[in-house]
Design an enzyme around this catalytic site. Structure first.
Site, mmCIF file in Angstrom:
data_model
loop_
_atom_site.group_PDB
_atom_site.id
_atom_site.type_symbol
_atom_site.label_atom_id
_atom_site.label_comp_id
_atom_site.label_asym_id
_atom_site.label_seq_id
_atom_site.Cartn_x
_atom_site.Cartn_y
_atom_site.Cartn_z
ATOM 1 N N LYS A 22 25.216 -81.954 -34.920
ATOM 2 C CA LYS A 22 25.116 -81.360 -33.590
ATOM 3 C C LYS A 22 24.701 -79.900 -33.730
ATOM 4 O O LYS A 22 25.407 -79.094 -34.329
ATOM 5 C CB LYS A 22 26.468 -81.477 -32.887
ATOM 6 C CG LYS A 22 26.555 -80.822 -31.525
ATOM 7 C CD LYS A 22 27.956 -81.042 -30.971
ATOM 8 C CE LYS A 22 28.167 -80.352 -29.653
ATOM 9 N NZ LYS A 22 29.550 -80.560 -29.159
ATOM 10 N N GLY B 191 20.198 -87.516 -29.477
ATOM 11 C CA GLY B 191 20.849 -87.130 -28.227
ATOM 12 C C GLY B 191 20.542 -85.703 -27.865
ATOM 13 O O GLY B 191 20.300 -84.856 -28.733
ATOM 14 N N GLY C 132 21.820 -82.613 -24.877
ATOM 15 C CA GLY C 132 22.729 -82.226 -23.800
ATOM 16 C C GLY C 132 22.616 -80.756 -23.517
ATOM 17 O O GLY C 132 21.740 -80.055 -24.053
ATOM 18 N N GLY C 133 23.507 -80.247 -22.643
ATOM 19 C CA GLY C 133 23.472 -78.843 -22.299
ATOM 20 C C GLY C 133 23.779 -77.944 -23.479
ATOM 21 O O GLY C 133 23.387 -76.769 -23.514
ATOM 22 N N PHE C 134 24.468 -78.495 -24.478
ATOM 23 C CA PHE C 134 24.844 -77.718 -25.659
ATOM 24 C C PHE C 134 23.696 -77.582 -26.651
ATOM 25 O O PHE C 134 23.692 -76.693 -27.491
ATOM 26 C CB PHE C 134 26.018 -78.407 -26.370
ATOM 27 C CG PHE C 134 25.730 -79.842 -26.704
ATOM 28 C CD1 PHE C 134 25.016 -80.175 -27.839
ATOM 29 C CD2 PHE C 134 26.154 -80.857 -25.869
ATOM 30 C CE1 PHE C 134 24.731 -81.496 -28.141
ATOM 31 C CE2 PHE C 134 25.877 -82.178 -26.169
ATOM 32 C CZ PHE C 134 25.167 -82.495 -27.304
ATOM 33 N N GLY C 135 22.719 -78.506 -26.608
ATOM 34 C CA GLY C 135 21.663 -78.533 -27.611
ATOM 35 C C GLY C 135 21.282 -79.967 -27.929
ATOM 36 O O GLY C 135 21.172 -80.797 -27.032
ATOM 37 N N ASP D 59 36.719 -82.294 -20.821
ATOM 38 C CA ASP D 59 35.374 -82.806 -20.525
ATOM 39 C C ASP D 59 35.298 -84.305 -20.813
ATOM 40 O O ASP D 59 34.371 -84.781 -21.474
ATOM 41 C CB ASP D 59 34.326 -82.039 -21.331
ATOM 42 C CG ASP D 59 32.931 -82.145 -20.714
ATOM 43 O OD1 ASP D 59 32.840 -82.538 -19.529
ATOM 44 O OD2 ASP D 59 31.945 -81.839 -21.399
#
Length: 683
Positions: A386, A364, A366-369, A481
């Site tokens: 993550k 996966g 996302g904006g976080f990494g 969120d």
């Protein structure tokens, strides 16, 4: 009903027959409810855990550790129907194995209890003698409706009835035992000969609790694991639970410490309604190593005092050496917040588990990494790692610490379980249980397929997780969120809400002081854009969008023909035109339950109402989804859209859902809908 097909016309006789079959199947299921846990596997555990309770890697369920003044709860997640045989409480039988490890050579405390109660939560319960179930104001109140068998290791709350610290007691609605005896068992083949059972420090202890609903008798038996079940119970008391319990109860365990403390473990548990519980398999039960209590005496104290100066000098030298070594070798020193957080993994172990964060292991982005799949031999399970990447190191660290602080202590079957974390220089990593079926949005939009039954259960699971965050944990947790990409689906197609990087915590009864606007476009409540203050209702708004998204198979905002089509407005348009089912995901191909689809669409509109005071709480939402209460928006809409348009609009206007949109002014098609809908208060 889960297998019925929605069509243009629904045969009422078939519908009634289906309801009858469903009722009969549920009735038969309630007659023989049973479960068995020979140890507790963390990856498959479905118990409702709260307080200090955790599952150890060995499979032992630890209710409390040896900290002072802590409470732990573990309950079977589903309510048990106790009155399915009429006005009398049903018979039941339960068998469990527990172990109590004291914290020192002195007696520990305060014991544990098997409990039947109206709820798995006990607001304002106190530790110590109250065992995490009662408090001074409700102790002894008949409104509690609580039956409890306590296995106590200190003198009781009421000294006259619980004189022996090592005792077993039967309690009704309070901590004063209606019957109590020193812990012991009858030796087979003898008459009236009893052997004492030391509840703490001796090793695993078996307990049987059996209620005869016909004769209204409670039998309690307690004996060591190495011994076969004695021929007669320790206690046999005439008690009518019909006057104590409510219709549906929750079964489980509670334990507490106080000034004295012990570790309280449950190693296995079986239960059966209207029958005998299955005996546990002792060969499959986890082993809890008995901790030898530390001891000290006058000689040791004198020796410590005599060598104090030497020890202090050695410590100072060691401290200087460690600081110098870490400075030269560039090792990081733990910060204060790191000391109170869950398990810290070594970076090299995570690097190895993910094959060096190899691209092929990435599951996966996302904006976080990015998120990587890995296998950690230390815990013998697959994990998701993550890796947080932030252009703002300070903000990235804040979100990293927030997720550890919040998710690290939360335990619920519909929340992603945080295994631990790692901070190595600028690398920030969080380690979760691996959830094999990925995120909800990938199943909705990227080639997967979810049946309506699966979708409906997923929505109920997310609602249950949000209720836990808002009302049932020690503090209020605002997720901030909630969206389909943050809902993960496990092997059993159950939902687990994750990604708590934006979550904020505050005490019950207080107001949130969060003032910055965060979230994802399409899920952000309108009041958040105006005043920037997150609340439970902003989470409810995002959940309402999720309801519509799952039912319609469409993203909250879709760009079509150079226009932004807003999902909520599109559903309102379908409703105003007289057939809300036009909004349903075409991939379902009419394979859904019409009543449930009406409920989800109507509830989605209600939760995403522009005015936060109109939105329901998550507790109310769950009541609607479980069928405990009727949604006020619909009586019942025709599947063919035959209801008059003014009737449908009147329902909308009664709740204010249509806002400034009226049937006379609504004339734009979905294809020409503009982004002006944002201006009406939906985002």
């Amino acid at each position: 009903m889960k297998n019925c097909f929605h069509s243009t016309m629904i045969n009422s006789n078939t519908l009634s027959l289906s309801k009858l079959l469903l009722f009969c199947s549920l009735f038969l299921l309630s007659q023989s409810l049973e479960f068995t846990y020979n140890g507790f596997n963390n990856s498959n555990l479905d118990l409702d855990l709260a307080g200090a309770t955790i599952v150890k890697p060995s499979g032992a369920l630890r209710l409390t550790n040896k900290s002072h003044h802590v409470i732990g709860h573990a309950f079977y997640p589903d309510p048990i129907p106790m009155f399915n045989n009429g006005p009398n409480a049903s018979s039941f039988s339960t068998h469990f194995v527990f172990q109590i490890v004291p914290s020192s050579s002195n007696r520990g405390g305060y014991g544990l209890a098997f409990t039947l109660s109206p709820s798995p939560r006990f607001p304002d319960a106190e530790d110590g003698h109250y065992l995490g179930v009662f408090n001074p104001s409700n102790h002894g109140s008949s409104s509690n409706h609580i039956f409890m068998v306590e296995f106590d290791t200190v003198n009781g709350y009421n000294e006259t009835s619980d004189k022996d610290g090592n005792h077993v007691g039967i309690n009704i609605n309070g901590v004063n035992s209606s019957a109590s005896k020193p812990a012991s068992y009858y030796v087979e083949g003898t008459r009236a000969k009893e052997e004492e059972v030391n509840l703490e420090g001796e090793g695993p202890i078996q307990a049987w609790i059996e209620y005869d609903g016909l004769n209204k008798v409670i039998n309690v038996t307690v004996f060591p694991l190495r011994v076969s079940k004695p021929p007669r119970p320790l206690m046999s008391e005439s008690i009518d639970l019909s006057h104590v319990l409510v219709k549906n109860v929750y079964a489980g365990f509670s334990a507490a410490t106080g000034h004295d403390s012990s570790s309280h473990y449950i190693l296995g548990w079986s239960f059966r309604l209207n029958g005998n519980a299955d005996p546990l398999d002792s060969s499959r039960l986890p082993v809890v190593p008995v901790e030898k209590p530390s001891s000290s005496n006058v000689k040791v104290k004198r020796a410590l005092l005599a060598t104090f100066s030497v020890g202090l000098f050695i410590l100072l030298v060691a401290l200087v050496g460690i600081l110098f070594y870490r400075r030269v070798m560039r090792f990081e020193v733990l910060e204060d917040w790191e000391l109170d957080c869950p398990h810290r993994f070594k970076y090299k172990d995570l690097y190895k588990a993910t094959k060096g964060f190899k691209e092929s292991e990435k599951i996966g982005v996302g904006g976080f990494g990015a998120v990587y799949r890995g296998v950690l031999p230390a815990i013998g399970a697959e994990v998701a790692v993550k890796k947080i990447i932030s252009n703002n190191p300070l903000q990235g660290m804040r979100e990293f610490a927030a997720e550890i602080e919040s998710l690290g202590r939360l335990r619920h079957k519909n929340l992603v379980n945080l295994q631990g974390w790692c901070k190595n220089k600028n690398d920030l990593l969080l380690v979760y249980d691996y959830v094999p079926n990925g995120s909800l949005d990938s199943l909705l939009y990227k080639g997967g397929f979810l049946t309506w039954e699966q979708r409906f259960n997923i929505l109920k699971g997310v609602a249950s997780g949000l209720l836990y965050l808002h009302e049932e944990w020690d503090q209020v947790v605002i997720h901030r969120d909630v969206k389909s990409s943050n809902v993960l689906i496990d092997r059993d197609m159950k939902a687990k809400l994750g990604d708590f990087g934006l979550a904020r915590l505050y005490d019950h009864g207080k107001n949130s002081h969060t003032t910055n606007v965060v979230g994802t476009i399409g899920y952000i409540a309108p009041e958040l854009t105006r005043i920037g203050k997150a609340s439970k209702m902003t989470d409810v708004f995002a959940y309402g969008i999720l309801l519509l998204e799952v039912a319609c198979g469409r993203a909250p905002v879709v760009h079509e023909m150079d226009q932004n089509v807003i999902l909520v407005d599109w559903v309102v348009e379908c409703m105003q035109k007289g057939n809300i089912f036009d909004a349903v995901d075409e991939k379902l191909d009419s394979m859904y339950v019409a009543e449930e689809m009406e409920l989800v669409l109507g509830l989605g509109l209600l939760c995403s109402h522009p005015k936060p005071e109109v939105r329901p709480s998550m507790r109310q939402v769950l009541k609607y989804l479980n069928g405990d209460e009727l949604l006020p928006l619909f009586d019942r809409l025709s599947s063919a859209g035959s209801r008059r348009l003014d009737e449908i609009s009147s329902r909308l206007l009664a709740l204010g859902l249509s806002g400034s949109i009226s049937t006379t002014t609504w004339h734009q098609s979905v294809g020409t809908m503009s982004s002006s809908s944002f201006d009406s208060g939906r985002s």
